[in-house]
Design an enzyme around this catalytic site. Structure first.
Site, PDB file in Angstrom:
ATOM      1  N   GLU A 285      42.754  85.526-123.919  1.00 30.58           N
ATOM      2  CA  GLU A 285      41.908  84.618-123.139  1.00 30.58           C
ATOM      3  C   GLU A 285      40.478  84.917-123.561  1.00 30.58           C
ATOM      4  O   GLU A 285      40.008  86.032-123.414  1.00 30.58           O
ATOM      5  CB  GLU A 285      42.124  84.869-121.647  1.00 30.58           C
ATOM      6  CG  GLU A 285      41.696  83.690-120.777  1.00 30.58           C
ATOM      7  CD  GLU A 285      40.226  83.717-120.433  1.00 30.58           C
ATOM      8  OE1 GLU A 285      39.457  83.009-121.141  1.00 30.58           O
ATOM      9  OE2 GLU A 285      39.832  84.414-119.503  1.00 30.58           O
ATOM     10  N   CYS A 319      34.397  83.571-117.252  1.00 30.21           N
ATOM     11  CA  CYS A 319      34.742  82.650-118.335  1.00 30.21           C
ATOM     12  C   CYS A 319      34.939  81.244-117.801  1.00 30.21           C
ATOM     13  O   CYS A 319      34.865  80.269-118.548  1.00 30.21           O
ATOM     14  CB  CYS A 319      35.990  83.136-119.082  1.00 30.21           C
ATOM     15  SG  CYS A 319      37.339  83.562-117.985  1.00 30.21           S
TER      16      CYS A 319
END
Length: 514
Positions: A285, A319
């Site tokens: 990720e 994020c």
């Protein structure tokens, strides 16, 4: 089976909860300056070389000292993980799940203590720290339950005189490299997903937040995890990170962090080393450049509040944070002006105080990078809120809004990972979706509109892994909103979702002629 209940967030408006959190802070403060060893095969190993964990809100305050692994110790951990895998993989899945349930219960009892450590080591506000700890609990319980569902494999058909089975078996040794921004939730989630599926793990925590990981390893030991199943090996990426990713015994790498490091890991893991007899799996990720689109037919107050909460929660160091607002021209000025008002109301300061909305950014490197982007923003657009930084005591940056940016500008394209949101005007909804898609990332996004056809258009055309309608673009809940993105946001592994554990296992078909 433990029934699913999302761990509730703490209501800090009550005196009891406030006092309990303050007690957690006092407890953690009494342990400041402790030394934390490596844990390899259950053995505590102290090294001369240390990682120094510093309070980002007060650079003079040392949270603790963490022993640093070198390649020799990393190799020792690999050999122990290799031997331990032979027994751990045969431990019943229900037993492995029970360890996760016990660990979740231990953390729940000590919830404010862990959250207080997040306040001091990561600079999180009370609310952000509480959510981080709650998510860690959710991950443990969710993955434990998921393993109970997967333990008997998947159904396949058998034929006359033939019995077929399809079972899931663990992969082997996993290298878990979690990020500093969710130093409990993501660190715990990625670690226990690998463990509950029968793999052994080398955990290399982020060097800015290694102590929360050390405390978690102690919790798993208390919960009954056998020695050698999880090995705690903090160290630098250059010295042991590459070494572990390259290692021929490494079967998979689970990474959360920046795009640059993720690409590097993906590339290194693809090379078959001498003695390696498999292709390594990478679960990655890698960040985002996330957009909230505001249509002309929308609740403008909801839009403004969604942008501010998504852009500035934990200083935008997520994020999933909203770093781009794309607003249809008819309502652009109204939304921008309300965002400026709300931004100027936010409190920035000491995160140990309940009323603080935004604490510091994580370290000097982050501070310097974000401030340099603010300078870029001043040239590319209009600085309309914030823009100031102060690193004299801690790493504090005011929440910053930059308007009138071109969609292709650096501020609208590059991941800043700080409290900076850029505004771009779109002529209509179609153009707004085109602008939202014009990055190399595809993690989260949101659309604020009361037009049902526009929602359906976005559902099909807004290319992100997690898309939210009429709310902010942060705050995915384990088991409800599986999390992971497209393009350069990673391998779309969907943490906290029904397929995540399968990434840590492989399918084995057995056929018996009767």
């Amino acid at each position: 089976m433990i029934p699913y209940a999302h761990e509730p967030l703490t209501d800090f408006s009550t005196d009891n909860n406030q006092n309990a959190f303050l007690e957690g802070l006092e407890k953690v403060k009494k342990e400041l300056g402790r030394h934390y060893p490596l844990i390899i095969g259950g053995e505590r190993i102290t090294t001369e070389d240390k990682i120094v964990s510093i309070n980002p809100a007060n650079k003079e305050e040392i949270i603790g000292y963490v022993s640093k692994a070198n390649q020799q110790l990393a190799e020792q951990a690999m050999q122990i993980a290799d031997v331990t895998f032979k027994t751990w993989r045969k431990v019943k899945a229900s037993v492995r799940a029970d360890i996760l349930f016990r660990a979740a219960a231990i953390v729940r009892r000590r919830k404010h203590e862990f959250s207080a450590l997040l306040v001091l080591e990561a600079g999180k506000s009370w609310v952000e720290a509480d959510a981080d700890t709650a998510e860690a609990i959710d991950f443990m319980e969710y993955y434990g339950r998921q393993m109970l569902q997967l333990k008997d494999g998947a159904q396949v058909k058998s034929r006359p005189n033939e019995y077929n089975r399809y079972d899931y078996i663990p992969l082997g040794i996993g290298i878990v490299i979690p990020p500093w921004n969710f130093p409990f939730a993501i660190m715990a989630g990625t670690t226990v997903a690998a463990l509950v599926t029968g793999n052994t793990v080398l955990l290399k925590p982020a060097s800015t937040t290694p102590i929360i990981a050390a405390k978690f390893v102690e919790v798993l030991e208390e919960a009954g995890l056998p020695k050698g199943v999880l090995n705690y090996v903090p160290g630098s990426g250059g010295e042991i990170g590459d070494y572990l990713v390259d290692h021929p015994k490494t079967r998979f790498v689970s990474f959360t962090g920046s795009r640059d490091v993720g690409q590097r890991i993906y590339e290194r893991a693809s090379k078959v080393q001498e003695g390696q007899i498999w292709l390594k799996r990478v679960i990655a990720e890698m960040g985002g450049k996330d957009t909230i689109v505001v249509d002309k037919e929308s609740d403008l107050e909801l839009a403004a509040r969604s942008i501010v909460a998504s852009a500035f929660g934990f200083c935008g160091q997520k994020c999933s944070a909203c770093s781009r607002a794309v607003v249809v021209k008819d309502v652009y000025d109204d939304v921008l002006n309300r965002v400026i008002q709300l931004t100027k109301e936010l409190t920035v300061g000491d995160p140990t105080k309940k009323e603080t909305y935004m604490g510091p950014v994580v370290d000097q490197n982050a501070f310097d990078k974000i401030m340099s982007y603010i300078e870029v923003g001043k040239k590319e657009g209009q600085l309309v809120a914030g823009g100031e930084g102060d690193d004299s005591k801690g790493y504090f940056i005011q929440p910053t809004v930059v308007s009138d940016l071109e969609p292709t500008s650096r501020l609208m394209q590059e991941e800043i990972f700080g409290p900076v949101v850029g505004f771009t005007k779109a002529k209509d909804f179609n153009e707004a979706i085109d602008i939202a898609n014009n990055t190399q990332y595809g993690l989260t996004g949101a659309v604020i509109t009361n037009n049902r056809m526009h929602l359906e258009q976005a559902r099909e055309d807004f290319h992100v892994g997690n898309l939210y309608f009429n709310r902010g673009c942060t705050g995915a809940i384990v088991g409800y909103q599986p999390f992971g993105g497209f393009n350069m946001s990673g391998t779309d592994s969907k943490a906290g979702g029904p397929e995540y554990l399968l990434l840590h296992m492989q399918g084995k078909t057995t056929v018996e002629a009767l």
